[in-house]
Structure formats: structure tokens, C-alpha cells
Design a protein around this motif. Structure first.
Motif, PDB file in Angstrom:
ATOM      1  N   LEU A  72       0.852  -1.095  -0.168  1.00  0.00           N
ATOM      2  CA  LEU A  72       0.034   0.009  -0.096  1.00  0.00           C
ATOM      3  C   LEU A  72       0.864   1.259  -0.032  1.00  0.00           C
ATOM      4  N   ARG A  73       2.010   1.169   0.764  1.00  0.00           N
ATOM      5  CA  ARG A  73       2.871   2.366   0.839  1.00  0.00           C
ATOM      6  C   ARG A  73       3.350   2.466  -0.430  1.00  0.00           C
ATOM      7  N   ALA A  74       3.989   1.387  -0.890  1.00  0.00           N
ATOM      8  CA  ALA A  74       4.673   1.594  -2.403  1.00  0.00           C
ATOM      9  C   ALA A  74       3.557   2.218  -3.374  1.00  0.00           C
ATOM     10  N   GLY A  75       2.258   1.735  -3.284  1.00  0.00           N
ATOM     11  CA  GLY A  75       1.067   2.084  -4.014  1.00  0.00           C
ATOM     12  C   GLY A  75       0.920   3.587  -3.946  1.00  0.00           C
ATOM     13  N   MET A  76       0.789   3.930  -2.763  1.00  0.00           N
ATOM     14  CA  MET A  76       0.817   5.398  -2.442  1.00  0.00           C
ATOM     15  C   MET A  76       1.990   6.251  -3.112  1.00  0.00           C
ATOM     16  N   ASN A  77       3.118   5.764  -2.856  1.00  0.00           N
ATOM     17  CA  ASN A  77       4.271   6.287  -3.457  1.00  0.00           C
ATOM     18  C   ASN A  77       4.095   6.600  -5.141  1.00  0.00           C
ATOM     19  N   ALA A  78       3.690   5.424  -5.493  1.00  0.00           N
ATOM     20  CA  ALA A  78       3.615   5.219  -7.099  1.00  0.00           C
ATOM     21  C   ALA A  78       2.493   6.666  -7.385  1.00  0.00           C
ATOM     22  N   ASP A  79       1.468   6.602  -6.565  1.00  0.00           N
ATOM     23  CA  ASP A  79       0.446   7.688  -6.868  1.00  0.00           C
ATOM     24  C   ASP A  79       1.180   9.036  -7.141  1.00  0.00           C
ATOM     25  N   THR A  80       2.039   9.332  -5.788  1.00  0.00           N
ATOM     26  CA  THR A  80       2.641  10.706  -5.886  1.00  0.00           C
ATOM     27  C   THR A  80       3.458  10.849  -7.055  1.00  0.00           C
ATOM     28  N   LEU A  81       4.233   9.555  -7.315  1.00  0.00           N
ATOM     29  CA  LEU A  81       4.910   9.595  -8.559  1.00  0.00           C
ATOM     30  C   LEU A  81       4.473   9.984  -9.753  1.00  0.00           C
ATOM     31  N   ALA A  82       3.384   9.169  -9.941  1.00  0.00           N
ATOM     32  CA  ALA A  82       2.603   9.367 -11.205  1.00  0.00           C
ATOM     33  C   ALA A  82       1.985  10.885 -11.232  1.00  0.00           C
ATOM     34  N   ALA A  83       1.696  11.355  -9.960  1.00  0.00           N
ATOM     35  CA  ALA A  83       1.103  12.589  -9.914  1.00  0.00           C
ATOM     36  C   ALA A  83       2.194  13.624 -10.441  1.00  0.00           C
ATOM     37  N   VAL A  84       3.272  13.446  -9.754  1.00  0.00           N
ATOM     38  CA  VAL A  84       4.690  14.352 -10.108  1.00  0.00           C
ATOM     39  C   VAL A  84       4.901  14.392 -11.571  1.00  0.00           C
ATOM     40  N   ASN A  85       4.810  13.077 -12.203  1.00  0.00           N
ATOM     41  CA  ASN A  85       4.951  13.043 -13.545  1.00  0.00           C
ATOM     42  C   ASN A  85       4.097  13.351 -14.389  1.00  0.00           C
ATOM     43  N   ARG A  86       2.809  13.145 -13.938  1.00  0.00           N
ATOM     44  CA  ARG A  86       1.595  13.735 -14.509  1.00  0.00           C
ATOM     45  C   ARG A  86       1.771  15.192 -14.684  1.00  0.00           C
ATOM     46  N   LEU A  87       1.987  15.786 -13.717  1.00  0.00           N
ATOM     47  CA  LEU A  87       1.916  17.320 -13.625  1.00  0.00           C
ATOM     48  C   LEU A  87       3.093  17.541 -14.817  1.00  0.00           C
ATOM     49  N   GLU A  88       4.142  17.090 -14.642  1.00  0.00           N
ATOM     50  CA  GLU A  88       5.271  17.352 -15.662  1.00  0.00           C
ATOM     51  C   GLU A  88       4.761  17.305 -17.110  1.00  0.00           C
ATOM     52  N   ALA A  89       4.031  16.164 -17.372  1.00  0.00           N
ATOM     53  CA  ALA A  89       3.578  15.894 -18.602  1.00  0.00           C
ATOM     54  C   ALA A  89       2.702  17.010 -19.075  1.00  0.00           C
ATOM     55  N   THR A  90       1.668  17.386 -18.011  1.00  0.00           N
ATOM     56  CA  THR A  90       0.777  18.180 -18.357  1.00  0.00           C
ATOM     57  C   THR A  90       1.338  19.294 -18.866  1.00  0.00           C
ATOM     58  N   VAL A  91       2.154  19.838 -17.987  1.00  0.00           N
ATOM     59  CA  VAL A  91       2.810  21.130 -18.311  1.00  0.00           C
ATOM     60  C   VAL A  91       3.673  21.181 -19.391  1.00  0.00           C
ATOM     61  N   SER A  92       4.371  20.194 -19.885  1.00  0.00           N
ATOM     62  CA  SER A  92       5.216  20.318 -21.143  1.00  0.00           C
ATOM     63  C   SER A  92       4.011  20.043 -22.276  1.00  0.00           C
ATOM     64  N   ALA A  93       3.033  18.984 -22.057  1.00  0.00           N
ATOM     65  CA  ALA A  93       2.266  19.121 -23.262  1.00  0.00           C
ATOM     66  C   ALA A  93       1.341  20.357 -23.466  1.00  0.00           C
ATOM     67  N   ALA A  94       0.884  21.094 -22.384  1.00  0.00           N
ATOM     68  CA  ALA A  94       0.093  22.286 -22.590  1.00  0.00           C
ATOM     69  C   ALA A  94       0.724  23.245 -23.597  1.00  0.00           C
ATOM     70  N   GLY A  95       2.086  23.330 -23.367  1.00  0.00           N
ATOM     71  CA  GLY A  95       2.743  24.274 -24.364  1.00  0.00           C
ATOM     72  C   GLY A  95       2.686  23.640 -25.711  1.00  0.00           C
ATOM     73  N   SER A  96       2.829  22.615 -25.885  1.00  0.00           N
ATOM     74  CA  SER A  96       2.701  21.851 -27.387  1.00  0.00           C
ATOM     75  C   SER A  96       1.128  21.891 -27.844  1.00  0.00           C
ATOM     76  N   GLU A  97       0.307  21.663 -27.053  1.00  0.00           N
ATOM     77  CA  GLU A  97      -0.811  21.889 -27.419  1.00  0.00           C
ATOM     78  C   GLU A  97      -1.431  23.127 -27.854  1.00  0.00           C
ATOM     79  N   LEU A  98      -0.975  23.997 -26.962  1.00  0.00           N
ATOM     80  CA  LEU A  98      -1.306  25.468 -27.209  1.00  0.00           C
ATOM     81  C   LEU A  98      -0.729  25.918 -28.531  1.00  0.00           C
ATOM     82  N   ARG A  99       0.411  25.297 -28.782  1.00  0.00           N
ATOM     83  CA  ARG A  99       1.065  25.823 -29.928  1.00  0.00           C
ATOM     84  C   ARG A  99       0.469  25.447 -31.248  1.00  0.00           C
TER      85      ARG A  99
END
Ligand code: CU
Lengths: 469, 461
Positions: free
Chosen positions: B346-373
Motif C-alpha cells: 500500500l505504501r508503495a502504491g501510494m508512493n507510486a500515486d505521488t510519483l505518477a502525479a508528479v510525472n503527470r504534472l510534468e507531462a501536463t505542463v509540457s504537453a500544455a505548451g505543445s497543445e497550445l502551439r
């Protein structure tokens, strides 16, 4: 300037012609100053005041080139150049020609004259002049590449020969010939007989013109140089009706008309009201035994025909090519025949889509001449010409020989419309028409078809019911 | 511990928890949407919670339906009229409430047992609540805040999505209408040709082949018209569905005859990037998710260690005989120990959620620029193409039409060619309308992309 004016006076220069220095003055010092024509009207004949006398010709919508005498040699100066030719009122063409017009000026000399012709090339490409039909030294024949090098742009060549044979000739380029002729480069040449000639009659009025054909897209100015068959403009001296001047003569004048054909097809030339003789070709006068009266003479490609007649009937006599599409201006050959098709109901629908649409052709094409609707810029209407009784509905190779009792000798001006003596003009019948008798054939078919068509096509003839409109 | 004191303590605790918890009010949430997506709702999003409000919305809808519906009218109409939208708001209200719930202590369970064993009376009062809830309350409160924020953002995105779809549908139906009208003109031109050809054959000026050739255009044009009519109908129905119109409202629906003209100037990249910086929903959402995940991770580390189910059990034993009662009270604590190492999982799962969220944020931020372009480029291209049609192609087409009439007048072309050319010119006009439509679709997609809902771009293409 003074000397030029004297020169112009000396050559009896017709109205509209101007002398112009086209080439460097120093280089031109030995050359006669070229004379440029700015107007497309028929110029009065150039009465010679130098050299042997002769009875000059009148070039239809053209002019004769003045010359100068130099040590007994007649010197002419032709300048090959791009020109703007008014082919009909409000229709101008960008052509190539000589000395300001297409065709070039008529050159008139007398049998036995030594002639020197300076040819200056102001075209973007090389050229040459071939003196069609003349006896001359082979090196003067003007065939580029064969008898001489081409005249390069900016260069002047000299042709010199003795006009040995009296007759009617033409001149035209023999370098990139197809293009240069399609662009209008040509001119007439008359060698008058030195003495009375048994086969060459003396005439009161002597007209000359060349027939030429162009393909100019309506709305444009320049001929399509690659058109070989589908010409849309059939012209005399690069003019089309109603731009062709009338041939104005005095009653009982002996009239000669010299007609050259530099188009790609033949033209049966037809004169109303008179019979004429073909008295010569570019080969010379025809023997009298070959002459017979006719009212139509075919002028084949590259040929010259002289016709002669006595204009003894007063009136305005049509004179035209008898190919009816040659007496039309630019038109489409694909316009559907709408005769008898009731378009009225559909016209409303079409007008929804094309607001300026007008119904035409359901009675024939004459509506078109009558309606005078806007057409593309710089285009002569297909059929037009305002006559004393309405539209003449003509174009192209059409003009009128005007025979008048009181046309003064030497006066070539237009006498206006003929005033018909009372009772000599067709008139509308006032009574009630009776049903004409109709022929009933009693003939049996001599040689019937082997197989009868399965269905007999019923053909009904529609007669106009009413002409009220 | 004195029961009364205990109870009072519990009550106090409950009150603190309840009053301090992330209370959610739907009106506030809607205000927030109206603020965050002002470009979309124009502040007009309302959830009708009673009959009066509903009546007010109905009369607003009637007012909007009284005249041809502009694009922003269409959006307004959906906001006040669409039951689906109201349902969506209501559904999200409950989602928000659920999210808020995580910030509260589970309602304490109070039970009272009265047991008589012979002469012995045993009274058991049980007040039970999740101790961990209580212990982790501050943490849970923070997590709930983030979950509410997430739900809020998701709701805003749903509203933006719906409004964008309405904008696209509105553009589609207008373009379809215009296309249909021109298809009808092509049809009419072909019909005239066909009828004229029939008449020509009747009077003997046309062969059967010539007549049939003209008729082929007519049949072809009829097919196109039928298809264009269907296109109009289905695009209109789509709009009707998005607006949530009733059958009678649908009948009233009036639309402008033509798409709006192209704006004088396109929106500039500066404008767009400035607007995009105002806060993109997708980035905000990814941030909220990360925050929540991080919070959750912190929380779940404890849970995974000791997932404690805490029950407080107060026991009172009294002996009637003695007239005295022995009351004994204590805590009944049950600890659930991880039997298997699932806590770690569970602990690992939660960590993964955070990790996923971190990466998702990063992906969202970088995709946002591209999509806007991409979206901006789509918008600009559509603008330029439509402008080209307006300024270059259509004037040329107009000249061709005029010159064709002149040529017809001069007998330089016939009526069949004139009609064929007319069909061609109408098709050019249709292409121009298609370009204009593409621009307005791209415009709607760009609005969505700017606020952080880039998937509209695909629907607009
Ligand atoms: Cu002809």
C-alpha cells in the motif's frame, strides 16, 4: 526639322503619317527617315511626284509608303516593330507590323524601277522579308537561313533589286514565319506597268488589301501565335467589320480590287449587284481567254486575285467573303442551338443564380445584335454594324462598295447611306397574306433503304407564331 | 473517566471536526466556475435549486429562443436550459460533498446495551468512532481540501467541455445550413441545365446523349443536396441535444443564416499566452492531484503501518444487591496488524500515486505548451485560409462569374457552359464557407486549449 518637313511634303505624305527617328541618327545618316503611320483609316492615294508616273492604288484601311529618290534608286525604309492596331472601333490588338501599323504600308513602284529597301528590325527576335511573287536575284528573296542571314534585332538590312514584272505582290517575313505572320507581319506591293499594257487595264479606282486571320481571346489583346485552324477573327488588312472602310466609287468607274490571302484557308469573295472578271493573280495578268464573269471568286491560301468591274449600279453593295462564319467576329462554336426552346420559365431560375442573365437564341441569333449587351472588354461583338435599316448583323470580312453618281473623281470619302429612289426598295406587304401553295411530292423512293428504322422519326417544323415582342 | 465528561469531550471533538471541515457549498463552487471559466460561462452558470429559480431559467430560455441564436446565445441557452448541465452540476455537488467527507471524522456510533443477567443488570454504552480519523484529522482536512479542489476543477473542465461542444455544434450547423443552401443552388443550376436539355431534345436540337449528359449533373447534384440536407438536420439535432431543448423548444429554434464574418485581426500569440497563463485547468488539476497524492501518501504511511480500528468501549458493571455498582470502564482497542506485507504494498502504491502525479504534472505542463502551439497554429492557419478565400479566391470567382456572363452575352460561350461554370463558382463559395467554418471551429478549440482543455482540438478538425 525643316528638311524633314520638306521631305514629307516632297513625298506627299498622307494624313496621320509622321516621320520618326527610330535608330541612332548617325547610324541612320545614310538611311531614309522611316515614316510611321498612326491611324488605321484608309489614306488617300499617294500621288507620285517623282519618277515615272502611275495611277496609284488605295490601300483599304492602309497607306502607301513614301520613298525618296537617290541617284535614280527608289529608297524605302521599312521598320519591323510591335504595333497597336485598332482592328475595329473599341477593339485594339497588340500585333507586329511595319512602320506603326499591321499590315505594313503598301509599296508602289513602276516596272523597271531599281528599288532599295532598308529593313530595320525593332522586334525582339530576328526577321527577314520575302518579296512574295517577285522576280529578283536569289539573294534578295529574303528566306532567312537559305538566301541570307536573319536580320537580328536592332540591325538594318538592305534589299535591292529591279521590279521586273508588273503586278500585285505581297511581302512578309521568312524567319520564324508562322509566328510573325500570326502576329500580323505582312504588306502589299504593287508594281505598276511602265507603259500601256495590253492585259492590264487602266482603271478609275484601284483598291488593294490583304486578308489575314487572328485568334485573339475575347478580352485579350495579343493573337495566339500557335493557332492554325480555329481563328476567331477574319480580317482585311487587320481590320474587321464594322472597322473596315467602305469602297467608295463613282458610278460607271472601272474598279479594280486586288486581294491577297495570307490566312490559312480560302475565301470566296462575293460582290453584290455586279459581275466581275478575275484579271490577274500574283503570277501576272490572266489571258483574256480565261476570263469570265462571275460574282464570287475564290482566293486560295497564299494567292492574290485581281477582280475588275464597272460600277454601273448605284447603291450600297455588300462585298464580303461568302463563308458566313468569316463575316462574324469572335464567337464560340459550341453555343447550343436554342431555336424553338422556350426558356422563359427557366430564365427566372437562371436569374436567381446569374442575376445578369438574358435569354438569347430561342428565335435565332439576331437578338444578340439587337440587344447590345455588355461583352468582355476589348472585344468586337460577334455580329453588329449599324445600317440605315437596322443592324447589319455582320462582322469579319465584310464591307460595302458604295456606288454614287456624284462621287467626285479622286474623292474616296464615304458618301453616307444610299438614298433609294422611291419604289426601288423592298417594302412590307400591307394586304392579307394568302396561304401559299405547297408542293406535294408524288415521287416514290427510287432505291429504298434495306432496313427500315424501327421507329419513324417525326419531324415537325415550327413556324413563328407571332413576332410581337 | 466520567461518562459525561467523556461524552462532552466527544461532542466537542465532533463539533470541531464538523464545523472546521471542508464544507462545500454548491453556489460557491458555481461562482468559482463562473470566475475561472469566465470566457465560457460569462458568469451565467446557475444551478436551479428550487422552483422559482427553475422558472427564472425557463423564462430566460424563452427569451433567448425568441430571436436567431448567436454563438454566445447558444451557450447562454444551454446554461439556463440544459437539463443535462443541471444534472451535471447536481451530480458534482454530490461529488464535492463526497470529497469534503474525507475531511470529516466518520460519524461516531453510539450504542446502548442493557443486559439483565438474573439480578445483574449490565448497561453498556458504546460510543465508537474511528480513532485514526480523529488522530489524522488535520491531515485529512488538508487532503479533503485538495480533493475538493480536484473535484471543483473537474467540474469546471466538464462545463468548459460542454460549452466548447456547443460552440462547435453551433458552427457546424450554421456551416451545414449554408452548405445546404449552396448545394441547392448547384442543384438548381443543374436542374435548369437538365430541363433545358430535355426541352432541347424535345424540339430536336439535342441528341439523347447530349440530354443525358446534362441530366447526369442533375442527378449528381440531387445526391449532394440530399446529403447536405441530412448534414444540416443531424448537426441541428446535435445542437438541440447539447442545448437540451424540448421538442417544442426545438421547433422554435432560430439560427443565423450565415456564419459570423472573420474578425478583422486574428488573436495574437501574445494574447494567447497571456490568457493561457491566467491558469490552465489541466495544470491546476495536475497540481491538485499531486498535492492530494502527497497528502495521501503522508497519511497512508501511518495507515499502512497500523491500520488502527479504534473503538472506545465504556463498560459499567453494577451489582444491585450491594446497592452499589462497580463500574469499570476502559478502552477496547483493536489493532489490525498487517498479516502480510500489504502495508508496504500500500505504501508503495501510494508512493507510486505521488510519483505518477508528479510525472503527470510534468507531462501536463509540457504537453500544455505543445497543445497550445498546435491549437494556435490550427487557428491561425484556418484564419489565413479563410481570409485568403475571402480576399483572393472569392473575388476571383466573382470576376469569373461576371466575365462568363459577358462571354455569354457575346456568344462566346453557351448557356450550358454558363450554367456549368456557375456550378463551379458556387462550389468555390462552398469551399470558402468550409474554410470559414474551419476557422470558427478552430476558434472554439483555441478557447478551450487556452483554458486547458486541449482535446477540443481533435473534435474541431
Ligand atoms: Cu473567308
Amino acid at each position: 526639322m525643316n528638311s524633314r518637313r520638306q521631305f514629307l511634303k516632297a513625298v506627299g505624305l498622307a494624313g496621320g503619317a509622321v516621320a520618326a527617328s527610330l535608330v541612332n541618327r548617325v547610324a541612320m545618316a545614310a538611311l531614309p527617315e522611316p515614316v510611321i503611320q498612326t491611324k488605321p483609316e484608309t489614306m488617300p492615294p499617294l500621288i507620285p511626284n517623282q519618277g515615272r508616273p502611275y495611277n496609284p492604288v488605295v490601300t483599304l484601311n492602309g497607306w502607301t509608303l513614301p520613298w525618296r529618290m537617290k541617284n535614280g534608286v527608289k529608297e524605302f525604309h521599312l521598320v519591323a516593330e510591335p504595333v497597336v492596331r485598332e482592328m475595329a472601333p473599341s477593339f485594339k490588338a497588340h500585333l507586329w507590323g511595319y512602320n506603326g501599323q499591321s499590315p505594313g504600308p503598301t509599296i508602289e513602284v513602276v516596272e523597271g524601277d531599281r528599288v532599295r529597301i532598308f529593313v530595320t528590325n525593332k522586334l525582339p527576335e530576328h526577321t527577314s522579308i520575302h518579296w512574295h511573287g517577285q522576280r529578283l536575284p536569289n539573294g534578295m528573296d529574303g528566306v532567312s537561313g537559305l538566301t541570307q542571314p536573319p536580320i537580328l534585332p536592332g540591325k538594318t538590312f538592305v534589299y535591292e533589286f529591279i521590279a521586273r514584272r508588273p503586278g500585285t505582290f505581297m511581302y512578309h517575313p521568312h524567319a520564324d514565319e508562322m509566328v510573325q505572320m500570326a502576329m500580323g507581319m505582312m504588306g502589299s506591293w504593287v508594281t505598276h506597268p511602265r507603259d500601256k499594257h495590253p492585259l492590264i487595264a487602266e482603271v478609275d479606282r484601284d483598291f488593294i488589301f490583304l486578308m489575314n486571320a487572328y485568334d485573339i481571346e475575347p478580352g485579350s489583346f495579343t493573337p495566339k501565335i500557335m493557332t492554325m485552324l480555329d481563328f476567331n477573327l477574319w480580317s482585311w488588312n487587320s481590320r474587321i467589320f464594322p472597322g473596315i472602310d467602305s469602297l467608295n466609287v463613282r458610278q460607271n468607274d472601272k474598279v479594280r480590287i486586288r486581294i491577297g490571302n495570307l490566312t490559312m484557308t480560302n475565301h470566296p469573295m462575293h460582290l453584290h449587284g455586279h459581275e466581275f472578271l478575275v484579271t490577274g493573280s500574283d503570277g501576272g495578268p490572266t489571258p483574256p481567254s480565261s476570263r469570265f464573269y462571275e460574282v464570287t471568286a475564290d482566293v486560295a491560301v497564299g494567292q492574290m486575285r485581281q477582280i475588275e468591274f464597272v460600277a454601273d449600279e448605284e447603291g450600297d453593295w455588300a462585298f464580303h467573303c461568302h463563308k458566313s462564319h468569316h463575316t462574324m467576329n469572335a464567337m464560340s462554336h459550341d453555343v447550343a442551338t436554342l431555336i424553338g426552346v422556350d426558356q422563359r420559365e427557366l430564365a427566372r431560375k437562371i436569374t436567381n443564380l446569374i442575376p445578369d442573365y438574358m435569354v438569347m437564341g430561342e428565335r435565332g441569333m439576331a437578338d444578340m445584335a439587337a440587344m447590345e449587351m455588355p461583352i468582355p472588354d476589348n472585344t468586337a461583338p460577334m455580329m453588329t454594324g449599324d445600317g440605315p435599316f437596322g443592324s447589319v448583323e455582320m462582322g469579319g470580312m465584310f464591307s460595302v462598295v458604295k456606288v454614287r453618281r456624284n462621287q467626285q473623281p479622286g474623292n474616296y470619302s464615304d458618301p453616307g447611306w444610299y438614298k433609294h429612289p422611291p419604289g426601288t426598295s423592298a417594302y412590307e406587304f400591307a394586304g392579307a397574306p394568302t396561304e401559299p401553295a405547297r408542293m406535294q411530292s408524288k415521287m416514290q423512293q427510287g432505291m429504298p433503304r434495306l432496313h427500315k428504322p424501327s421507329t419513324e422519326v417525326e419531324v415537325t417544323v415550327r413556324k413563328p407564331k407571332s413576332t410581337h415582342h | 473517566m466520567n461518562w459525561a465528561r467523556f461524552a462532552a469531550g466527544i461532542t466537542l471533538l465532533s463539533i470541531v471536526a464538523l464545523s472546521g471541515c471542508a464544507r462545500v457549498e454548491i453556489d460557491k463552487s458555481i461562482d468559482r466556475i463562473n470566475k475561472d471559466a469566465a470566457d465560457f460561462t460569462e458568469g451565467k452558470l446557475i444551478l436551479a435549486q428550487n422552483l422559482d429559480q427553475r422558472k427564472a431559467l425557463e423564462s430566460m430560455a424563452a427569451e433567448l429562443l425568441a430571436k436567431p441564436l448567436s454563438q454566445s446565445d447558444a451557450v447562454q441557452l444551454a446554461l439556463v436550459n440544459s437539463p443535462a448541465l443541471q444534472a451535471m452540476l447536481a451530480a458534482n455537488w454530490s461529488k464535492l460533498a463526497d470529497a469534503a467527507q474525507t475531511g470529516r471524522i466518520t460519524n461516531p456510533v453510539f450504542s446502548f446495551e442493557r443486559l439483565v443477567l438474573g439480578d445483574e443488570l449490565e448497561l453498556t454504552r458504546l460510543l465508537s468512532f474511528n480513532l485514526l480519523d480523529l488522530l489524522t484529522l488535520p491531515q485529512r482536512y488538508g487532503l479533503a481540501q485538495h480533493r475538493i479542489e480536484e473535484a471543483q476543477l473537474r467540474l469546471t473542465i466538464e462545463v468548459v467541455d460542454l460549452i466548447s461542444q456547443i460552440r462547435l455544434a453551433w458552427v457546424n450547423v450554421l456551416a451545414a445550413q449554408q452548405n445546404r443552401n449552396y448545394a441547392e443552388q448547384v442543384f438548381e443550376a443543374a436542374e435548369v441545365s437538365s430541363r433545358l436539355a430535355r426541352e432541347m431534345q424535345r424540339v430536336g436540337n439535342f441528341s439523347k446523349l447530349q440530354r443525358v449528359r446534362q441530366q447526369v449533373f442533375y442527378s449528381d447534384a440531387a445526391t449532394h443536396l440530399a446529403r447536405a440536407e441530412q448534414e444540416t438536420l443531424s448537426s441541428r439535432e446535435q445542437l438541440i441535444r447539447l442545448l437540451g431543448l424540448s421538442a417544442s423548444q426545438a421547433e422554435e429554434l432560430l439560427l443565423p443564416k450565415m456564419l459570423p464574418t472573420l474578425p478583422e485581426n486574428p488573436r495574437t500569440p501574445q494574447e494567447i499566452s497571456k490568457a493561457a497563463n491566467q491558469g490552465r485547468l489541466d495544470i491546476k488539476l495536475a497540481e491538485a492531484e499531486l498535492q492530494a497524492a502527497a497528502k495521501a501518501q503522508g497519511l497512508n504511511q501511518i495507515t499502512s503501518l497500523t491500520d488502527i480500528e479504534l473503538g472506545i468501549r465504556q463498560e459499567k458493571r453494577s451489582t444491585r444487591n450491594a446497592g452499589s455498582s462497580i463500574s469499570g470502564s476502559g478502552y477496547d482497542i483493536g489493532v489490525q496488524l498487517p498479516v502480510f506485507d500489504w502495508g508496504d504494498m500500500l505504501r508503495a502504491g501510494m508512493n507510486a500515486d505521488t510519483l505518477a502525479a508528479v510525472n503527470r504534472l510534468e507531462a501536463t505542463v509540457s504537453a500544455a505548451g505543445s497543445e497550445l502551439r498546435e491549437s494556435y497554429s490550427e487557428y491561425r492557419t484556418a484564419y489565413d485560409v479563410s481570409k485568403h478565400y475571402r480576399d483572393e479566391v472569392l473575388p476571383l470567382s466573382r470576376i469569373i462569374s461576371e466575365e462568363n456572363v459577358l462571354r455569354y452575352n457575346g456568344m462566346l460561350t453557351g448557356v450550358f457552359d454558363l450554367l456549368a461554370e456557375t456550378r463551379e463558382q458556387i462550389r468555390t463559395v462552398m469551399a470558402a464557407i468550409s474554410a470559414q467554418k474551419q476557422f470558427w471551429l478552430a476558434d472554439a478549440a483555441l478557447h478551450a486549449a487556452v483554458i486547458g482543455h486541449p482535446k477540443m482540438l481533435e473534435q474541431s478538425l
